[in-house]
Motif scaffolding. Structure first.
Motif, mmCIF file in Angstrom:
data_model
loop_
_atom_site.group_PDB
_atom_site.id
_atom_site.type_symbol
_atom_site.label_atom_id
_atom_site.label_comp_id
_atom_site.label_asym_id
_atom_site.label_seq_id
_atom_site.Cartn_x
_atom_site.Cartn_y
_atom_site.Cartn_z
ATOM 1 N N THR A 458 69.400 59.587 81.977
ATOM 2 C CA THR A 458 70.570 58.979 81.338
ATOM 3 C C THR A 458 70.336 58.682 79.862
ATOM 4 O O THR A 458 71.290 58.629 79.089
ATOM 5 C CB THR A 458 70.952 57.666 82.038
ATOM 6 N N HIS A 459 69.078 58.474 79.446
ATOM 7 C CA HIS A 459 68.763 58.140 78.062
ATOM 8 C C HIS A 459 67.634 59.035 77.560
ATOM 9 O O HIS A 459 66.582 59.139 78.208
ATOM 10 C CB HIS A 459 68.333 56.681 77.938
ATOM 11 N N LEU A 483 73.473 62.293 81.407
ATOM 12 C CA LEU A 483 73.036 61.782 80.108
ATOM 13 C C LEU A 483 74.153 60.983 79.438
ATOM 14 O O LEU A 483 75.256 61.488 79.228
ATOM 15 C CB LEU A 483 72.601 62.937 79.201
ATOM 16 N N THR A 484 73.865 59.726 79.115
ATOM 17 C CA THR A 484 74.854 58.869 78.447
ATOM 18 C C THR A 484 74.441 58.502 77.023
ATOM 19 O O THR A 484 75.286 58.108 76.221
ATOM 20 C CB THR A 484 75.060 57.566 79.244
ATOM 21 N N SER A 485 73.144 58.614 76.697
ATOM 22 C CA SER A 485 72.680 58.228 75.364
ATOM 23 C C SER A 485 71.670 59.245 74.852
ATOM 24 O O SER A 485 70.680 59.546 75.527
ATOM 25 C CB SER A 485 72.046 56.832 75.411
ATOM 26 N N LEU A 486 71.934 59.770 73.646
ATOM 27 C CA LEU A 486 71.035 60.726 72.992
ATOM 28 C C LEU A 486 70.800 60.268 71.565
ATOM 29 O O LEU A 486 71.738 60.126 70.781
ATOM 30 C CB LEU A 486 71.638 62.137 73.007
ATOM 31 N N PHE A 513 76.997 67.470 78.444
ATOM 32 C CA PHE A 513 76.929 66.033 78.203
ATOM 33 C C PHE A 513 78.307 65.372 78.383
ATOM 34 O O PHE A 513 78.790 64.628 77.537
ATOM 35 C CB PHE A 513 76.415 65.724 76.784
ATOM 36 N N LEU A 516 78.287 61.611 77.967
ATOM 37 C CA LEU A 516 77.647 61.052 76.782
ATOM 38 C C LEU A 516 78.526 59.984 76.126
ATOM 39 O O LEU A 516 79.696 60.223 75.848
ATOM 40 C CB LEU A 516 77.345 62.159 75.773
ATOM 41 N N GLN A 517 77.957 58.808 75.915
ATOM 42 C CA GLN A 517 78.673 57.700 75.280
ATOM 43 C C GLN A 517 78.112 57.349 73.908
ATOM 44 O O GLN A 517 78.811 56.801 73.062
ATOM 45 C CB GLN A 517 78.604 56.461 76.189
ATOM 46 N N LEU A 519 75.706 58.888 70.684
ATOM 47 C CA LEU A 519 74.987 59.974 70.016
ATOM 48 C C LEU A 519 74.558 59.507 68.640
ATOM 49 O O LEU A 519 75.378 59.060 67.838
ATOM 50 C CB LEU A 519 75.867 61.221 69.890
#
Length: 535
Positions: A458-459, A483-486, A513, A516-517, A519
């Protein structure tokens, strides 16, 4: 006219006195009363010689906090006991110094915080034999910095500090001993009871010549049952921290132990008496242990022993490469070590199944990190560890195997740092973390092996991974469905975050993604695109 004054602070001024002499000749000694003063701070007053330039009497019965720093001309304590309650003697010259504090029967009955800094040779005067035991009976915090003395607190003084909870000593270049029990035999002849010290927090830093914290003459008649936090750093001459007689059952309230940049080879010194059975060292409330940059540390205790810290929650071991952290083989008993070991033997810090049960955060740098990272420690299990930080290969490049994750069945976050040349898969039965952080990875050129396996990721956070040119393939990106955070920062060589694999058509593209929240892409001078083709 200053009867309501509560706080007086004077810093970096050129004054020679605080209260000037009355122009009218005085037939009686003036009384300077500060009935409500609770805080007095005198700092960096290089010319200050006296509070008042002639004989006088000072009263501040409610002084709670006293801080004196870099006032080298100021005489604070009398060298001899005065015969009266007045601070100074008759017939003094104009150049005389008048000690700030008297050694009268009740000197500072309300004082709770005492800070002394840059006062060479002051400490012995504080602890004069004639000084009343009531003088510091309410003292809770003693802070000493850059003062010149060899021994800090003798036993005769320690037993009168009935409320001392915090002691902090820094940058005292001549200090060799903190708690001096040289006069223990004299005390035992006069007193039948033992000395109980209420100290809760002990901080020692930058004491170049410190050899012992507790006197070698300690015999168990002085205890520290309330000690909760001990932090010792930059004490190069210190060879051990605790005498065995203190470590055996007298640190039951200790919650935090941090030792950094010291010369010690053991933490608990060997008992002077021969032991017929392996000693039990118990730390029932210890939750945080940090050992950092202890280049000589070989063992916690230099002989066969049993260690117990059932509530250890956080463990950090950095650059202690002579310390054996893990057992090489499973022990046949609950004791950590075997009988008949030589004095040069190493005694592993952690038993394979006894002391790790409640651990939730584990940080390793150096040899210990490489042992874990290799995935060859299958006999160990860390069932509650949620965060694992490994710093490996600062001398040479190392490989990381996902096999290590088999020892961490509930791991949530894996943080990697150092010279990692490759990442190896661990098989389908390896429990994969949901958070992966890479910080200053120098040699790895592809993250694909690290990212192929963790579908639940997820991160993903990356900082200073210098040799990467791309982050992942499109097929890997599609597999990271959760994946929520990159976050990618300071990866100078990366030109593309995701690149299209050979043979892949534009018709094959699908949105990646989707969850994804967050980036974040910053300090990336060569970045051309997030994707190598246009959506």
């Amino acid at each position: 006219m200053l009867r309501d004054l509560e706080e007086l602070r004077i810093e970096y001024c050129g004054i020679g006195v605080i209260v000037a002499k009355d122009q009218v000749s005085e037939s009686v000694t003036p009384l300077l009363k500060f009935p409500r003063l609770t805080f007095l701070e005198l700092s960096s007053l290089e010319n200050l010689r006296n509070f008042y330039p002639q004989k006088h009497t000072l009263e501040w019965p409610h002084l709670y906090r006293l801080s004196i720093r870099s006032c080298d001309e100021l005489e604070i304590f009398e060298k001899e006991v005065s015969s009266s309650l007045e601070i100074h003697e008759e017939g003094s010259s104009l150049d005389s110094k008048y000690p700030l504090l008297s050694q009268c029967k009740v000197l500072l009955p309300k004082l709770e915080i005492l800070r002394l800094s840059n006062l060479i040779g002051l400490i012995p005067l504080i602890w004069e034999d004639q000084l009343s035991h009531n003088s510091f009976r309410n003292l809770k915090t003693l802070f000493v910095e850059s003062c010149g003395f060899v021994k800090l607190v003798p036993l005769r003084v320690l037993k009168s500090l009935n409320n001392l909870e915090e002691l902090e000593v820094r940058e005292c270049d001549t200090l060799e001993l903190v708690f001096d029990f040289e006069d223990l035999n004299d005390y035992k002849e006069a007193e039948s009871s033992s000395v109980i010290v209420p100290l809760k927090k002990l901080t020692l830093c930058g004491l170049q010549k410190l050899k012992n914290v507790w006197s070698n003459h300690y015999k168990g008649d002085v205890s520290f049952p309330s000690l909760r936090s001990v932090h010792v750093s930059y004490c190069e001459s210190l060879t051990s921290l605790f005498p065995a007689s203190i470590a055996k059952g007298m640190l039951r309230d200790l919650e935090e132990l941090r030792i950094e940049y010291c010369g010690m080879d053991v933490i608990v010194a060997k008992d002077q008496l021969s032991e017929s059975v392996a000693p039990l060292l118990e730390f029932p409330k210890l939750t945080f242990l940090k050992l950092s940059s202890l280049k000589n540390l070989r063992s916690f205790y230099p002989q066969t022993h049993t260690l117990e810290w059932p509530h250890l929650y956080r463990l950090s071991i950095r650059s202690c490469d002579k310390l054996e952290i893990f057992e090489k083989e499973v022990s046949s008993s609950l004791e950590i070590h075997e009988e008949g070991s030589s004095l040069d033997s190493k005694y592993p810090l952690l038993s394979h199944g006894k002391v790790t049960y409640n651990l939730e955060k584990l940080t390793l740098m150096g040899k210990g990190a490489e042992v874990i990272g290799s995935g060859q420690l299958s006999m160990y299990c860390f069932p509650k560890v949620k965060v694992l930080y490994l710093h490996v290969g600062y001398d040479e490049s190392k490989s990381i195997s996902y096999k290590l994750l088999k020892s961490f069945p509930n791991l949530e976050e894996l943080r990697l740092r150092g010279h990692i040349k490759e990442a190896l898969g661990g098989g389908d039965d390896a429990h994969l973390p949901i958070k992966l952080s890479l910080d200053e990875i120098y040699n790895i050129t592809s993250l694909v092996p690290l990212l192929v396996s963790p579908p639940n990721l997820t991160h993903l956070h990356m900082v200073s991974c210098y040799e990467l040119t791309t982050l992942m393939t499109s097929s890997v990106a599609r597999s990271l469905v959760h994946l929520t955070s990159l976050s990618i920062s300071n990866c100078d060589g990366i030109e593309e975050i995701i690149w299209k694999e050979e043979g892949e058509d534009d018709d094959d593209e699908e949105f990646v993604f989707s969850k994804l929240q967050h980036l974040k892409v910053e300090r990336m001078p060569k970045i051309r695109s997030i994707l190598s083709w246009t959506h």
